[in-house]
Design a protein around this motif. Structure first.
Motif, PDB file in Angstrom:
ATOM      1  N   GLY A   1       0.766  -1.657   0.136  1.00 32.16           N
ATOM      2  CA  GLY A   1      -0.018   0.181   0.234  1.00 32.16           C
ATOM      3  C   GLY A   1       0.741   0.990   0.021  1.00 32.16           C
ATOM      4  O   GLY A   1       1.936   0.624  -0.010  1.00 32.16           O
ATOM      5  N   ASP A   2       0.292   2.497  -0.302  1.00 34.77           N
ATOM      6  CA  ASP A   2       1.232   3.981   0.316  1.00 34.77           C
ATOM      7  C   ASP A   2       1.299   4.384   1.262  1.00 34.77           C
ATOM      8  O   ASP A   2      -0.082   4.538   1.999  1.00 34.77           O
ATOM      9  CB  ASP A   2      -0.014   5.217  -0.923  1.00 34.77           C
ATOM     10  CG  ASP A   2       0.659   5.942  -1.003  1.00 34.77           C
ATOM     11  OD1 ASP A   2       1.312   6.451  -0.334  1.00 34.77           O
ATOM     12  OD2 ASP A   2      -0.446   6.163  -1.984  1.00 34.77           O
ATOM     13  N   PRO A   3       2.458   4.129   1.689  1.00 37.18           N
ATOM     14  CA  PRO A   3       2.763   4.708   3.278  1.00 37.18           C
ATOM     15  C   PRO A   3       2.114   6.145   3.287  1.00 37.18           C
ATOM     16  O   PRO A   3       1.915   6.685   4.479  1.00 37.18           O
ATOM     17  CB  PRO A   3       3.759   4.939   3.005  1.00 37.18           C
ATOM     18  CG  PRO A   3       4.371   4.644   1.959  1.00 37.18           C
ATOM     19  CD  PRO A   3       3.282   3.626   1.077  1.00 37.18           C
ATOM     20  N   GLU A   4       1.947   7.286   2.651  1.00 36.89           N
ATOM     21  CA  GLU A   4       1.148   8.526   2.629  1.00 36.89           C
ATOM     22  C   GLU A   4      -0.628   7.950   2.718  1.00 36.89           C
ATOM     23  O   GLU A   4      -0.658   9.568   3.184  1.00 36.89           O
ATOM     24  CB  GLU A   4       1.206   9.489   1.336  1.00 36.89           C
ATOM     25  CG  GLU A   4       3.533   8.679   0.960  1.00 36.89           C
ATOM     26  CD  GLU A   4       3.468   9.993   2.057  1.00 36.89           C
ATOM     27  OE1 GLU A   4       3.095  11.211   2.433  1.00 36.89           O
ATOM     28  OE2 GLU A   4       5.050   9.570   2.666  1.00 36.89           O
ATOM     29  N   LYS A   5      -0.713   7.132   2.698  1.00 30.49           N
ATOM     30  CA  LYS A   5      -2.738   7.244   3.272  1.00 30.49           C
ATOM     31  C   LYS A   5      -3.131   6.728   4.330  1.00 30.49           C
ATOM     32  O   LYS A   5      -1.451   5.283   4.799  1.00 30.49           O
ATOM     33  CB  LYS A   5      -3.270   6.619   1.930  1.00 30.49           C
ATOM     34  CG  LYS A   5      -2.587   7.423   0.349  1.00 30.49           C
ATOM     35  CD  LYS A   5      -3.804   6.466  -0.773  1.00 30.49           C
ATOM     36  CE  LYS A   5      -3.062   7.899  -2.084  1.00 30.49           C
ATOM     37  NZ  LYS A   5      -2.627   8.856  -1.740  1.00 30.49           N
ATOM     38  N   VAL A   6      -4.318   6.610   4.748  1.00 34.06           N
ATOM     39  CA  VAL A   6      -3.911   5.928   5.841  1.00 34.06           C
ATOM     40  C   VAL A   6      -5.214   4.860   5.638  1.00 34.06           C
ATOM     41  O   VAL A   6      -5.463   4.226   4.478  1.00 34.06           O
ATOM     42  CB  VAL A   6      -5.362   6.509   6.001  1.00 34.06           C
ATOM     43  CG1 VAL A   6      -5.746   5.895   7.823  1.00 34.06           C
ATOM     44  CG2 VAL A   6      -5.113   8.032   6.749  1.00 34.06           C
ATOM     45  N   ASP A   7      -3.938   3.162   5.976  1.00 34.89           N
ATOM     46  CA  ASP A   7      -4.896   2.272   5.858  1.00 34.89           C
ATOM     47  C   ASP A   7      -5.979   1.549   7.186  1.00 34.89           C
ATOM     48  O   ASP A   7      -6.224   2.378   8.017  1.00 34.89           O
ATOM     49  CB  ASP A   7      -3.658   1.265   6.595  1.00 34.89           C
ATOM     50  CG  ASP A   7      -2.361   1.005   7.231  1.00 34.89           C
ATOM     51  OD1 ASP A   7      -3.314   0.169   8.280  1.00 34.89           O
ATOM     52  OD2 ASP A   7      -2.202   2.084   7.547  1.00 34.89           O
ATOM     53  N   PRO A   8      -6.220   0.629   6.995  1.00 36.61           N
ATOM     54  CA  PRO A   8      -7.430   0.272   7.899  1.00 36.61           C
ATOM     55  C   PRO A   8      -6.850  -0.248   9.035  1.00 36.61           C
ATOM     56  O   PRO A   8      -7.632  -0.133   9.717  1.00 36.61           O
ATOM     57  CB  PRO A   8      -8.238  -0.549   7.212  1.00 36.61           C
ATOM     58  CG  PRO A   8      -7.669  -1.368   5.657  1.00 36.61           C
ATOM     59  CD  PRO A   8      -6.290  -0.560   5.183  1.00 36.61           C
ATOM     60  N   GLU A   9      -6.475  -1.271   9.394  1.00 35.63           N
ATOM     61  CA  GLU A   9      -5.194  -1.168  10.251  1.00 35.63           C
ATOM     62  C   GLU A   9      -5.245   0.245  11.530  1.00 35.63           C
ATOM     63  O   GLU A   9      -6.268  -0.039  12.776  1.00 35.63           O
ATOM     64  CB  GLU A   9      -3.943  -1.830  10.195  1.00 35.63           C
ATOM     65  CG  GLU A   9      -4.641  -3.251  10.116  1.00 35.63           C
ATOM     66  CD  GLU A   9      -4.115  -3.453   8.373  1.00 35.63           C
ATOM     67  OE1 GLU A   9      -4.906  -3.967   8.160  1.00 35.63           O
ATOM     68  OE2 GLU A   9      -4.460  -2.295   7.218  1.00 35.63           O
ATOM     69  N   THR A  10      -4.872   1.022  10.806  1.00 34.23           N
ATOM     70  CA  THR A  10      -4.489   2.455  11.518  1.00 34.23           C
ATOM     71  C   THR A  10      -6.039   3.265  11.421  1.00 34.23           C
ATOM     72  O   THR A  10      -6.428   3.387  12.796  1.00 34.23           O
ATOM     73  CB  THR A  10      -4.027   3.436  10.955  1.00 34.23           C
ATOM     74  OG1 THR A  10      -2.407   2.540  10.584  1.00 34.23           O
ATOM     75  CG2 THR A  10      -3.650   5.032  11.540  1.00 34.23           C
ATOM     76  N   MET A  11      -6.824   2.648  11.130  1.00 37.08           N
ATOM     77  CA  MET A  11      -8.890   3.037  11.100  1.00 37.08           C
ATOM     78  C   MET A  11      -9.074   2.559  12.358  1.00 37.08           C
ATOM     79  O   MET A  11      -9.962   3.252  13.301  1.00 37.08           O
ATOM     80  CB  MET A  11      -9.181   3.692  10.147  1.00 37.08           C
ATOM     81  CG  MET A  11      -8.850   4.735   8.942  1.00 37.08           C
ATOM     82  SD  MET A  11     -10.195   4.743   7.512  1.00 37.08           S
ATOM     83  CE  MET A  11      -9.773   3.185   6.614  1.00 37.08           C
TER      84      MET A  11
END
Length: 149
Positions: A46-56
């Motif tokens: 994934g793109d580290p500049e964007k928010v991922d589901p685990e972080t959400m």
């Protein structure tokens, strides 16, 4: 009861559609119109500049705990000046070899104002009740630890 919605949108674009090459980038649009640029976690291409589901997921647990804590404090007539949580989550492997968020740790640092500052036992009890009444915490199976600062 209440219903909560989110619209997830993904487009292939020009990339070839193979596991190694398809884009993980997508948008999450909430009912109020807020849009979050999202992707898979960097570990999963994934793109580290964007928010991922685990972080959400981690943010959702932290957010719910905070809102529940603030409600409890207000009902106790305690004034909270600030609440900062440096929450983290661990993506691990379960016994059945499936990946899951296995632990989330909340680290709230709370500053009280007003005429009354609760003692440590009262604050611990408020965190316990916050976890017990948090809608999101009641919806998950992973361990959620609270380590007040």
């Amino acid at each position: 009861m209440s219903e909560h919605t989110a619209k997830i949108e993904w487009q292939r674009g020009d990339a070839e559609f193979t596991y190694q090459t398809y884009s993980r980038n997508h948008t999450v649009t909430f009912a109020n119109g807020h849009v979050v640029e999202s992707s898979a976690a960097a570990d999963f291409m994934g793109d580290p500049e964007k928010v991922d589901p685990e972080t959400m997921f981690v943010a959702s647990l932290s957010n719910c705990h905070m809102l529940t804590f603030l409600a409890i404090a207000a009902k106790k007539r305690l004034v909270v000046e600030s609440y900062v949580d440096n929450a983290s989550g661990v993506l691990g492997t379960l016994e059945n070899k499936k990946m899951a968020m296995t632990t989330v740790t909340l680290r709230p640092a709370i500053v009280f104002g007003g005429d009354t500052t609760p003692d440590a036992a009262t604050i611990d009890d408020m965190h316990h009740k916050s976890h017990e009444h948090c809608f999101i915490a009641n919806s998950v199976s992973c361990a959620v630890n609270v380590e007040p600062a």
